[in-house]
Design a protein around this motif. Structure first.
Motif, short mmCIF file in Angstrom:
data_model
loop_
_atom_site.label_atom_id
_atom_site.label_comp_id
_atom_site.label_asym_id
_atom_site.label_seq_id
_atom_site.Cartn_x
_atom_site.Cartn_y
_atom_site.Cartn_z
N ARG A 8 -21.39 -17.08 0.02
CA ARG A 8 -21.36 -17.27 1.46
C ARG A 8 -20.11 -16.21 1.44
N ALA A 9 -18.87 -16.71 0.83
CA ALA A 9 -18.13 -15.46 0.65
C ALA A 9 -18.72 -13.49 0.69
N TRP A 38 -7.23 6.54 1.26
CA TRP A 38 -6.98 6.04 0.44
C TRP A 38 -6.60 4.52 1.02
N LEU A 39 -5.49 4.71 2.18
CA LEU A 39 -5.03 3.73 2.98
C LEU A 39 -5.96 2.68 3.60
N ALA A 40 -6.70 3.71 4.49
CA ALA A 40 -8.25 2.62 5.16
C ALA A 40 -8.97 2.03 4.71
N GLY A 41 -8.90 2.05 3.76
CA GLY A 41 -10.37 1.45 2.63
C GLY A 41 -10.00 0.26 2.54
N PRO A 42 -8.88 0.60 1.66
CA PRO A 42 -8.40 -1.20 0.61
C PRO A 42 -7.67 -1.60 1.94
N GLY A 43 -7.83 -1.26 3.22
CA GLY A 43 -6.91 -2.12 4.05
C GLY A 43 -7.88 -2.68 5.06
N ALA A 44 -9.30 -1.96 4.86
CA ALA A 44 -10.10 -3.16 5.73
C ALA A 44 -10.64 -3.65 4.78
N TRP A 45 -10.96 -3.53 3.67
CA TRP A 45 -11.37 -4.35 2.56
C TRP A 45 -10.48 -5.83 2.43
N GLY A 46 -9.79 -5.56 2.44
CA GLY A 46 -8.20 -7.05 2.44
C GLY A 46 -8.44 -7.44 4.27
N VAL A 47 -8.49 -6.76 4.76
CA VAL A 47 -8.33 -7.42 6.89
C VAL A 47 -9.61 -8.22 6.95
N CYS A 48 -11.04 -7.88 6.57
CA CYS A 48 -12.21 -7.97 5.72
C CYS A 48 -11.98 -9.19 4.96
N ALA A 49 -11.72 -8.92 4.02
CA ALA A 49 -11.85 -10.38 3.15
C ALA A 49 -10.52 -11.60 3.59
N VAL A 50 -9.50 -11.21 4.20
CA VAL A 50 -8.77 -12.26 5.05
C VAL A 50 -9.83 -13.41 5.75
#
Length: 111
Positions: A8-9, A38-50
């Motif tokens: 599910r995750a 370089w900032l948008a990609g990891p930021g989006a990954w982190g926001v979606c993970a949260v």
């Protein structure tokens, strides 16, 4: 590992990242991603993970740690200018991390 939470995750992360990528691609010019990808990609990954971690009721700080570690698996693809190349592996790693967090959470509740 709780395989149900892991699947599910991973699936939720994939759907959230894909949806956010589409929204950003429509809303922002290509030059934004050349300059700030370089900032948008990891930021989006982190926001979606949260968001996925909150949905699954997992400890958000540890979910964010797992997102950071799993996101590192995408770096070879980024270096090759094939940004989505490492995404399946990163999604699997993120799912596994969340599956382990679910077992750990259950153990803390019952102990």
């Amino acid at each position: 590992m709780d395989r149900s939470v892991a699947w599910r995750a991973a699936l939720l992360q994939a759907l959230l990242v894909a949806a956010l990528a589409v929204v950003l691609a429509v809303a922002l010019p290509h030059s934004f991603f050349e300059d700030w990808g370089w900032l948008a990609g990891p930021g989006a990954w982190g926001v979606c993970a949260v968001a996925a971690g909150a949905w699954l009721r997992l400890p958000l700080v540890l979910v964010l740690v797992g997102a950071g570690l799993s996101g590192l698996l995408m770096l070879p693809g980024v270096a090759l200018d094939a940004h989505w190349l490492g995404a399946p592996l990163a999604l699997a790693a993120f799912g596994a991390w969340c599956g382990r967090l679910a077992v750990r959470r259950r153990g803390a509740v019952t102990a």
